[in-house]
Enzyme design. Structure first.
Site, mmCIF file in Angstrom:
data_model
loop_
_atom_site.group_PDB
_atom_site.id
_atom_site.type_symbol
_atom_site.label_atom_id
_atom_site.label_comp_id
_atom_site.label_asym_id
_atom_site.label_seq_id
_atom_site.Cartn_x
_atom_site.Cartn_y
_atom_site.Cartn_z
ATOM 1 N N ASP A 66 0.817 -1.226 0.000
ATOM 2 C CA ASP A 66 0.000 0.000 0.000
ATOM 3 C C ASP A 66 0.847 1.271 0.000
ATOM 4 O O ASP A 66 0.326 2.352 -0.251
ATOM 5 C CB ASP A 66 -1.010 0.008 1.172
ATOM 6 C CG ASP A 66 -0.387 -0.197 2.542
ATOM 7 O OD1 ASP A 66 0.624 -0.909 2.627
ATOM 8 O OD2 ASP A 66 -0.916 0.351 3.536
ATOM 9 N N HIS A 67 2.148 1.142 0.248
ATOM 10 C CA HIS A 67 3.017 2.332 0.299
ATOM 11 C C HIS A 67 3.889 2.489 -0.933
ATOM 12 O O HIS A 67 4.529 3.529 -1.093
ATOM 13 C CB HIS A 67 3.881 2.301 1.565
ATOM 14 C CG HIS A 67 3.049 2.389 2.801
ATOM 15 N ND1 HIS A 67 2.941 3.538 3.549
ATOM 16 C CD2 HIS A 67 2.221 1.471 3.387
ATOM 17 C CE1 HIS A 67 2.096 3.335 4.545
ATOM 18 N NE2 HIS A 67 1.650 2.075 4.473
HETATM 19 ZN ZN LIG Z 1 2.889 -1.594 6.593
HETATM 20 ZN ZN LIG Z 2 0.165 0.732 5.359
#
Ligand SMILES: [Zn+2]
Ligand SMILES: [Zn+2]
Length: 305
Positions: A66-67
């Site tokens: 997600d990053h």
């Molecule tokens: Zn994480």
């Molecule tokens: Zn995250």
């Protein structure tokens, strides 16, 4: 140099109806610093009208999808839109492998030089006017928090006072702003009589996917803006602890300990997509100057808060 902070994505783990995945764009004059690049960041980046060919650096906190799943898309879009300037990417061990593996399979960029650097905690950049430092967070895998800290600027020069002291406009005025004193004939004039105290620079700290921890409190000391993991409300404190995240109350406690000017709750779980106000209410009980970050909202910061 004015600084603005735009939340491109403020959710965590999975995108939701109201929140894209984590990414924060800091504009410092003509320069761009992007913290994390969740999936879809390139679209938010375009909407923010950040410009595609500016001096730019990307800082990745950790290698959870997600990053950083937004990186290939971002590089592809920048290339497609004609970027020619070098782009630097910083991140923990594995970032070089990730970028080069994806590029080996899918040639996602070609137009501009790309420099990917693996880093650990410590001083990452020491520019003329600002520094970027990193500290280890407390998450399931190595995770870095970053701070952008402007160096102090000289105090303001007061021309009226200078004239009153009989100092003629010209080289002596310039010297007063760079030296502790000047000599005029047999007079010694201290610069502090006409120049104000040094002006503190702006400091922004980005700390996501982490439990509250002392290394981040040290990194974030006296930040004007602390952007901190606030995945859950206090009722889910055990869940936050189990998954290496923080509650909004814990984020607020960090803000108090590091004497932050403002706290932005960030990496909000999709569980709160319809109503995240409990996170805000709980945090404000501990630290009043708290806001809930929202996608595409910009905060402006300047010296001397
Ligand atoms: Zn994480
Ligand atoms: Zn995250």
């Amino acid at each position: 140099m004015p600084i603005s902070v735009t939340f491109l994505g403020t959710g965590g783990s999975v995108p939701s109806k109201h929140r894209a995945l984590p990414s924060v764009l800091v504009r410092r004059g003509p320069e761009l610093l992007l913290f994390d690049c969740g999936e879809g960041t390139q679209r938010q980046f375009l909407q923010a009208k950040a410009g595609t060919n500016r001096k730019m650096r990307i800082f990745i906190s950790h290698l959870h999808g997600d990053h950083m799943f937004g990186l290939p898309g971002m590089l592809h879009s920048l290339s497609f839109m004609g970027r020619t300037r070098e782009l630097e990417i910083y991140g923990p061990r594995g970032i070089v492998d990730f970028v080069s593996s994806v590029n080996r399979v899918v040639k996602f960029y070609s137009q501009f030089p790309l420099r990917v650097k693996e880093i650990g905690p410590g001083l990452i950049l020491n520019e003329k006017e600002y520094k970027v430092r990193a500290a280890s967070g407390k998450h399931g895998i190595p995770c870095l928090a970053y701070s952008l800290e402007e160096k102090n600027a000289p105090g303001r020069f007061n021309p009226t006072k200078a004239r009153k002291l009989g100092i003629p406009e010209g080289p002596l005025w310039r010297k007063l702003q760079t030296s502790p004193f000047i000599r005029m004939g047999n007079r010694k004039i201290l610069s502090r009589k006409v120049v104000g105290p040094p002006r503190k620079g702006v400091k922004v700290t980005y700390a996501v996917d982490t439990r509250p921890c002392s290394s981040i409190i040290r990194l974030a000391a006296d930040s004007d803006l602390l952007i901190h993991d606030s995945s859950f409300e206090q009722a889910a404190a055990q869940k936050a602890a189990d998954y290496g995240h923080s509650t909004s109350t814990e984020a607020a406690q960090v803000a108090v300990k590091c004497r932050a000017g403002k706290l932005a709750l960030f990496h909000i779980s999709a569980m709160y997509d319809d109503d995240a106000t409990p996170l805000l209410t709980q945090a404000r009980r501990v630290f009043r100057n708290t806001i809930l970050s929202e996608d595409m909202v910009t905060i402006h910061l300047s010296r001397n808060r």
